[in-house]
Design a protein around this motif. Structure first.
Motif, PDB file in Angstrom:
ATOM      1  N   ASN A  87       0.620  -0.982   0.126  1.00 31.51           N
ATOM      2  CA  ASN A  87      -0.347  -0.138   0.047  1.00 31.51           C
ATOM      3  C   ASN A  87       0.544   1.342   0.113  1.00 31.51           C
ATOM      4  O   ASN A  87      -0.098   2.504   0.487  1.00 31.51           O
ATOM      5  CB  ASN A  87      -1.058   0.059   0.969  1.00 31.51           C
ATOM      6  CG  ASN A  87      -1.898  -0.917   1.398  1.00 31.51           C
ATOM      7  OD1 ASN A  87      -2.164  -1.184  -0.002  1.00 31.51           O
ATOM      8  ND2 ASN A  87      -2.827  -1.864   2.204  1.00 31.51           N
ATOM      9  N   VAL A 121      -5.832  -3.660  -0.542  1.00 30.88           N
ATOM     10  CA  VAL A 121      -4.934  -3.015  -1.229  1.00 30.88           C
ATOM     11  C   VAL A 121      -5.919  -1.405  -1.149  1.00 30.88           C
ATOM     12  O   VAL A 121      -6.697  -1.094  -1.796  1.00 30.88           O
ATOM     13  CB  VAL A 121      -4.644  -3.465  -2.377  1.00 30.88           C
ATOM     14  CG1 VAL A 121      -3.566  -2.736  -3.387  1.00 30.88           C
ATOM     15  CG2 VAL A 121      -4.554  -5.153  -2.875  1.00 30.88           C
ATOM     16  N   SER A 122      -5.097  -0.753  -0.237  1.00 27.73           N
ATOM     17  CA  SER A 122      -5.694   0.821  -0.548  1.00 27.73           C
ATOM     18  C   SER A 122      -4.454   1.872  -0.223  1.00 27.73           C
ATOM     19  O   SER A 122      -3.652   1.604   0.238  1.00 27.73           O
ATOM     20  CB  SER A 122      -6.799   0.930   0.684  1.00 27.73           C
ATOM     21  OG  SER A 122      -6.773   1.750   1.383  1.00 27.73           O
ATOM     22  N   LEU A 123      -3.994   1.782  -1.588  1.00 31.11           N
ATOM     23  CA  LEU A 123      -2.625   2.812  -1.746  1.00 31.11           C
ATOM     24  C   LEU A 123      -2.822   4.104  -0.744  1.00 31.11           C
ATOM     25  O   LEU A 123      -4.302   5.260  -1.477  1.00 31.11           O
ATOM     26  CB  LEU A 123      -2.667   3.400  -3.274  1.00 31.11           C
ATOM     27  CG  LEU A 123      -2.021   2.086  -4.027  1.00 31.11           C
ATOM     28  CD1 LEU A 123      -1.700   2.918  -5.623  1.00 31.11           C
ATOM     29  CD2 LEU A 123      -1.443   1.069  -3.388  1.00 31.11           C
TER      30      LEU A 123
END
Length: 350
Positions: free
Chosen positions: A291, A328-330
């Motif tokens: 991330n 999945v969290s950028l």
């Protein structure tokens, strides 16, 4: 079974030795006619040495990518139109503003778009930092990268700036059929002129725990040398690009649903010895690493993935049952989904 032949190329084993809105875009449907020669390689083992610090590498006059790699009109669009938004909701999944969903009519179009996307990021990173750091996973992703090894990308990309890593790897010998290293070498890396010293494999002579620690140590050295950037927001390495696939169960890298490893918050690289799919022993980047990326290309195709894709874009997310792909969290980057119609067949609004 493909057998690896001896090679004079030597690749470093990472070791210290001592140690929302869905967005669409049109892409060209141009198909490359030339094919590349397939080379198999069995790496002569060499321990990871510090490359020249990227921060000290002068950005010389680069070969510009042909204009057709940037954008070109096409009478047919390989990307299906998306008629409505597919918001992830507020369940702690991916931030709306940091993701795109691309849907392709055919795998050939997906591969062309993925090559163009990767080539563009390579050029941008090389111009900005003098290096392009890319982390690969395994599976069908490698086949999807094949266009990069064909004209015009083969000649246009500045491969000397590439530094290649693995998001996850199976703890098996490099010539084993289950090795992500072998898969990437046979399908992609042996066909492009990336300097051998800039391809960083795990040390397959170590245990799972030892290989994970060793790879993390190697990454820390490369951060110190300026090859890998650091995220000022997360304090973890910031790869220019991570290329991921997704399993039917929603796993990414070797981060599987319900496994304690998905909750790891401190380590850069960890390991598992009880993978729900063989082989059981693997090393993997953790979610803080994933991330912190500048960009992630997530390649998801086939009807078998439709259920997980549907859940990932559902507005009924709950933090108690998130699939790994939903985690999945950028923090400061962009996630781009490269999909086909079967993979999104359960998204009723598309």
């Amino acid at each position: 079974m493909v057998h690896l032949s001896p090679s004079t190329r030597s690749f470093p084993v990472c070791s210290t030795f001592h140690a929302a809105a869905v967005d669409t875009m049109s892409t060209s449907a141009t198909a490359a006619a030339a094919s590349s020669t397939s080379l198999s390689s069995s790496a002569t083992r060499r321990y990871c040495r510090s490359s020249s610090p990227a921060s000290r590498v002068p950005v010389t006059l680069r070969r510009s990518l042909p204009s057709r790699l940037v954008s070109s009109p096409s009478s047919r669009s390989p990307v299906a139109p998306v008629c409505a938004t597919a918001s992830p909701g507020g369940g702690g999944g991916m931030a709306e503003a940091r993701k795109k969903l691309l849907i392709f009519d055919a795998e050939e179009y997906l591969a062309e778009s993925l090559a163009k996307y990767t080539a563009r990021l390579s050029e941008e990173s090389a111009a900005e930092r003098g290096a392009f750091t890319v982390a690969l996973s395994g599976g069908s992703l490698i086949k999807a990268l094949r266009k990069l090894a064909e004209p015009p990308y083969l000649e246009a990309v500045d491969w000397s700036k590439w530094h290649v890593f693995w998001v996850d790897e199976r703890v098996v010998p490099k010539d084993h059929a289950d090795s992500n290293y072998r898969l990437a070498m046979d399908g992609f890396l042996s066909k492009v002129p990336i300097p051998a010293s800039q391809i960083y494999a795990i040390n397959d002579a170590l245990s799972a725990a030892g290989a994970a620690d060793d790879y993390e140590t190697c990454l820390k050295q490369l951060v110190k040398d300026g090859v890998i950037a650091m995220s000022q927001i997360t304090g973890f390495p910031k790869f220019d690009l991570m290329l991921l696939g997704m399993g039917p169960d929603g796993h990414v890298a070797s981060l599987f649903p319900g496994h304690p490893i998905v909750n790891e918050k401190q380590k850069w690289v960890s390991y598992i010895k009880d993978s729900p799919k063989p082989p059981p022993e693997r090393i993997t980047f953790t979610f803080p690493m994933v991330n912190s990326s500048a960009h992630i290309g997530l390649v998801v195709t086939g009807a078998g993935k439709a259920g997980a894709v549907h859940k990932a874009f559902s507005d009924k997310q709950s933090s108690s049952d998130l699939l790994p792909v939903e985690m999945v969290s950028l923090q400061e980057g962009m996630l781009t989904w490269f999909t086909d119609k079967p993979a999104v067949s359960m998204l009723s609004s598309i």
